[in-house]
Write an enzyme that holds these catalytic residues in place. Structure first.
Site, PDB file in Angstrom:
ATOM      1  N   CYS A  39      10.762  -0.116  -8.447  1.00 47.48           N
ATOM      2  CA  CYS A  39      11.618   0.734  -7.418  1.00 47.48           C
ATOM      3  C   CYS A  39      13.005   0.867  -7.914  1.00 47.48           C
ATOM      4  CB  CYS A  39      11.573   0.273  -6.026  1.00 47.48           C
ATOM      5  SG  CYS A  39      11.951  -1.479  -6.023  1.00 47.48           S
ATOM      6  N   THR A  49       6.018   7.511   2.629  1.00 50.76           N
ATOM      7  CA  THR A  49       5.198   6.512   3.487  1.00 50.76           C
ATOM      8  C   THR A  49       6.067   5.908   4.718  1.00 50.76           C
ATOM      9  OG1 THR A  49       3.586   5.798   1.986  1.00 50.76           O
ATOM     10  CG2 THR A  49       3.780   4.232   3.733  1.00 50.76           C
ATOM     11  N   GLU A  51      11.693  -0.955   2.830  1.00 56.66           N
ATOM     12  CA  GLU A  51      12.284  -0.743   1.485  1.00 56.66           C
ATOM     13  C   GLU A  51      11.661   0.286   0.509  1.00 56.66           C
ATOM     14  OE1 GLU A  51      12.137  -5.072   0.225  1.00 56.66           O
ATOM     15  OE2 GLU A  51      12.617  -5.603   2.233  1.00 56.66           O
ATOM     16  N   GLU A  63      11.444  10.475  -7.908  1.00 57.94           N
ATOM     17  CA  GLU A  63      10.969   9.306  -8.431  1.00 57.94           C
ATOM     18  C   GLU A  63       9.696   9.544  -9.191  1.00 57.94           C
ATOM     19  OE1 GLU A  63       9.379   6.285  -5.720  1.00 57.94           O
ATOM     20  OE2 GLU A  63      10.634   4.710  -6.775  1.00 57.94           O
ATOM     21  N   LYS A 112      -0.978  -6.368   5.053  1.00 59.32           N
ATOM     22  CA  LYS A 112      -1.834  -5.232   4.374  1.00 59.32           C
ATOM     23  C   LYS A 112      -1.553  -5.325   3.020  1.00 59.32           C
ATOM     24  CE  LYS A 112      -2.297  -0.968   3.801  1.00 59.32           C
ATOM     25  NZ  LYS A 112      -3.099  -0.856   2.606  1.00 59.32           N
TER      26      LYS A 112
HETATM   27  P1  NAD Z   1       2.794   3.640  -0.889  1.00 52.13           P
HETATM   28  O1  NAD Z   1       3.998   4.157  -0.020  1.00 52.13           O
HETATM   29  O2  NAD Z   1       1.887   4.822  -1.133  1.00 52.13           O
HETATM   30  O3  NAD Z   1       2.045   2.605  -0.225  1.00 52.13           O
HETATM   31  C1  NAD Z   1       2.593   1.310   0.083  1.00 52.13           C
HETATM   32  C2  NAD Z   1       1.724   0.695   1.203  1.00 52.13           C
HETATM   33  O4  NAD Z   1       1.550   1.540   2.246  1.00 52.13           O
HETATM   34  C3  NAD Z   1       0.334   0.739   0.854  1.00 52.13           C
HETATM   35  O5  NAD Z   1      -0.173  -0.715   1.285  1.00 52.13           O
HETATM   36  C4  NAD Z   1      -0.398   1.717   1.556  1.00 52.13           C
HETATM   37  O6  NAD Z   1      -1.634   1.402   1.752  1.00 52.13           O
HETATM   38  C5  NAD Z   1       0.539   1.742   2.781  1.00 52.13           C
HETATM   39  N1  NAD Z   1       0.501   3.215   3.477  1.00 52.13           N
HETATM   40  C6  NAD Z   1       0.128   4.168   2.907  1.00 52.13           C
HETATM   41  N2  NAD Z   1       0.265   5.370   3.982  1.00 52.13           N
HETATM   42  C7  NAD Z   1       0.663   4.592   4.882  1.00 52.13           C
HETATM   43  C8  NAD Z   1       0.872   4.998   6.342  1.00 52.13           C
HETATM   44  N3  NAD Z   1       0.643   6.336   6.694  1.00 52.13           N
HETATM   45  N4  NAD Z   1       1.000   4.169   7.432  1.00 52.13           N
HETATM   46  C9  NAD Z   1       1.186   2.899   7.063  1.00 52.13           C
HETATM   47  N5  NAD Z   1       0.969   2.261   5.845  1.00 52.13           N
HETATM   48  C10 NAD Z   1       0.890   3.055   4.742  1.00 52.13           C
HETATM   49  O7  NAD Z   1       3.426   3.043  -1.951  1.00 52.13           O
HETATM   50  P2  NAD Z   1       2.637   2.737  -3.459  1.00 52.13           P
HETATM   51  O8  NAD Z   1       2.381   3.893  -4.246  1.00 52.13           O
HETATM   52  O9  NAD Z   1       1.890   1.628  -3.120  1.00 52.13           O
HETATM   53  O10 NAD Z   1       4.037   2.057  -4.137  1.00 52.13           O
HETATM   54  C11 NAD Z   1       4.958   2.733  -4.926  1.00 52.13           C
HETATM   55  C12 NAD Z   1       6.194   2.827  -4.124  1.00 52.13           C
HETATM   56  O11 NAD Z   1       6.760   1.784  -3.720  1.00 52.13           O
HETATM   57  C13 NAD Z   1       7.375   3.605  -4.846  1.00 52.13           C
HETATM   58  O12 NAD Z   1       7.949   4.469  -4.405  1.00 52.13           O
HETATM   59  C14 NAD Z   1       8.415   2.419  -4.949  1.00 52.13           C
HETATM   60  O13 NAD Z   1       9.694   2.854  -5.203  1.00 52.13           O
HETATM   61  C15 NAD Z   1       8.095   1.734  -3.736  1.00 52.13           C
HETATM   62  N6  NAD Z   1       8.702   0.227  -3.754  1.00 52.13           N
HETATM   63  C16 NAD Z   1       9.762  -0.104  -3.185  1.00 52.13           C
HETATM   64  C17 NAD Z   1      10.341  -1.516  -3.324  1.00 52.13           C
HETATM   65  C18 NAD Z   1      11.653  -1.664  -2.709  1.00 52.13           C
HETATM   66  O14 NAD Z   1      11.872  -3.012  -2.626  1.00 52.13           O
HETATM   67  N7  NAD Z   1      12.595  -1.002  -2.084  1.00 52.13           N
HETATM   68  C19 NAD Z   1       9.572  -2.316  -4.135  1.00 52.13           C
HETATM   69  C20 NAD Z   1       8.323  -1.922  -4.600  1.00 52.13           C
HETATM   70  C21 NAD Z   1       7.787  -0.659  -4.460  1.00 52.13           C
END
Ligand code: NAD
Length: 490
Positions: A283, A231, A249, A384, A174
């Site tokens: 991130c 999330t 992650e 963040e 997804k």
């Molecule tokens: P997000 O958590 O909002 O979404 C990430 C994914 O999770 C999306 O595909 C979203 O649709 C899905 N999602 C949302 N709610 C969900 C639920 N309840 N159950 C299952 N899936 C769900 O994050 P974002 O805004 O897309 O991305 C930014 C975040 O990602 C930042 O916090 C960043 O630090 C983190 N990030 C971490 C890494 C890492 O390697 N640690 C890398 C890139 C981004």
């Protein structure tokens, strides 16, 4: 206008509800694609397909070298169409062509790395007793639900899909609902290289529906999320129902520690790169810059002078050094944090506003922003922001630097700048984070484990660790002396 469909059991499909979601170019606010927007039912069908395909053994029991050959072909194909992928990634996410270029080439390398690795990983064997030989083998976990964010859409596909497929799993993938374009391109490649139907399935749609189904469905054996900490928390709760394996992650608020004996120009340059690369939507961004008191003023002045010079513009303009934020909503969230910082009493030393001049008015651009005179308890220091917002703090000595660096719920990344190598190692060993740097920032390699301490996640992606994420480990004990055990009297 692009029309994006889901890919389930080797067929391109609209969502059952026929709903679509607009995909927006963040540099202009224009709708550039309509993506199928699935729900729990779409996800269920994809999961059942992945389960059936896994159990058939068509992929999981295929010799490793044969599976690897598909991944090598995917890497070749990514390189063959890299210009198109770079253009689409920039259109969808907003990042500059230069940034998209690195993501696309790193993605190809990731597929090649796991194609090579899977043919070289061995098990173990023990002769722990005279009569028993133990062998330890690795097996695929089964059905993997892979959920990724929008900040590196194409690269994150590769980080999860390459090791999961290499290990012999079937997947339900997804992408973020905001950036599905290059993910669908990758599935076109998966189809083209001939990966059997049902092995790799793509479902698009909101996290609360599609993501939630992936996290709660008992047919899923492993959930891997790259995303925000909240999330991650929701997925942990959902996964507890079936005790499904998880790897997370998550977010960060990473410290970048600069000592007075560091090479000054290098430290300033990397500190800028640490926070403003990817418009701060990274991130591992070095969003908390900790500077030794004796050079803090000089450092801050130079940092601000350089931050003001960063050329912000659309990603397709070769002159642009920093692109827009991914969406209107995310831009509003970052601007809101800037207001919070001002209300908390921090000094806004640079930037802090939306850029609307020179044709940028319909995009989501924010000027590189710097806050000084901050305290550890302020929200802009603790939370963040995920945008081009740096906070600069000063410290007196090594002890205080380490204290401030670790004064966070996160533990993703961290760096130290100093010319004293003993001090560098001493300090970095005390920084509670999984991805650390000495005299550099943002250097990531597919060979090295990626992940965080504390609320930045659970588990490690990439490298050999990233393959283990998608494997179960089994011990097999072989009796070398086949005769009754004699435990109970006959
Ligand atoms: P997000 O958590 O909002 O979404 C990430 C994914 O999770 C999306 O595909 C979203 O649709 C899905 N999602 C949302 N709610 C969900 C639920 N309840 N159950 C299952 N899936 C769900 O994050 P974002 O805004 O897309 O991305 C930014 C975040 O990602 C930042 O916090 C960043 O630090 C983190 N990030 C971490 C890494 C890492 O390697 N640690 C890398 C890139 C981004």
């Amino acid at each position: 206008m692009l029309k994006l469909k889901m890919y389930i059991d080797g067929k391109w499909k609209e969502s059952i509800s026929k709903k679509t979601q607009d995909v927006i170019n963040p540099a202009t606010g224009e709708v550039i694609a309509k993506a199928a927007s699935g729900n729990a039912e779409d996800a269920r069908i994809a999961i059942e397909t992945a389960r059936k395909t896994f159990d058939s053994g068509i992929w999981s029991e295929m010799p490793n070298s044969e599976r690897a050959s598909f991944l090598f072909k995917i890497a070749d194909k990514i390189e063959e169409i890299s210009e198109e992928l770079i253009r689409l990634e920039t259109l969808d996410n907003g990042k500059t062509f230069r940034e998209s270029g690195y993501d696309v080439s790193d993605a190809a390398e990731c597929f090649r790395y796991y194609a090579g690795l899977i043919t070289k990983m061995d098990g173990q064997t023990y002769s722990a007793s005279e009569t028993i030989q133990t062998i330890v083998i690795h097996e695929p976990v089964g059905v993997c639900g892979l959920i990724v964010p929008w900040n590196h859409p194409f690269l994150m596909c590769a980080w999860k899909i390459a090791p999961a497929l290499a290990a012999g799993n079937t997947i339900v993938f997804k992408p973020s609902e905001m950036t599905p374009i290059t993910a669908t391109k990758l599935f076109e490649i998966i189809e083209e290289v001939g990966i059997p139907d049902g092995v790799a399935n793509l479902v698009m749609g909101p996290g609360r529906e599609v993501g939630n189904e992936i996290s709660t469905n008992s047919l899923v054996d492993q959930i891997s999320l790259i995303g925000g900490t909240n999330t991650g928390r929701q997925i942990m709760k959902a996964a507890s129902e079936n005790i499904t394996n998880i790897s997370l992650e998550l977010g960060g608020k990473s410290p970048n520690i600069i000592f007075s004996d560091a090479d000054f120009e290098t430290a300033v340059d990397y500190a800028l790169y640490g926070i403003y690369f990817g418009s701060g939507q990274v991130c591992s961004a070095g969003s908390r810059i900790l500077v030794e008191e004796s050079i803090c003023q000089e450092f801050t002045e130079k940092f601000i002078e350089r931050a003001k010079q960063i050329r912000v513009g659309t990603g397709d303009n070769p002159d642009s050094e920093m692109g827009p934020l991914v969406s209107h909503q995310h831009m509003e969230s970052v601007l809101n944090y800037i207001e919070i910082g001002k209300e908390e009493g921090a000094h806004l030393a640079c930037g802090g506003y939306r850029l609307e001049e020179n044709g940028l008015d319909s995009g989501y651009f924010i000027a590189p922003t710097v806050f000084t005179h901050v305290t550890p308890e302020m929200r802009i220091v603790r939370e963040e922001i995920f945008g081009p917002v740096a906070v600069i703090q000063s410290f007196k000595d090594e002890k205080e630097a380490i204290y401030l660096a670790n004064h966070t719920k996160y533990g993703l990344a961290g760096s130290v700048f100093t010319n004293d190598s003993a001090k560098a190692l001493r300090v970095i060993k005390k920084v509670r984070a999984g991805i650390t740097y000495i005299n550099t920032y943002h250097q990531g390699f597919v060979q090295a484990p990626w992940g965080g301490y504390k609320q930045s996640g659970i588990g490690r992606g990439l490298g050999t660790f990233g393959l283990q994420e998608f494997q179960e480990t089994k011990q097999i004990n072989i009796n070398l002396q086949v005769e009754p055990v004699g435990w109970f009297e006959n």
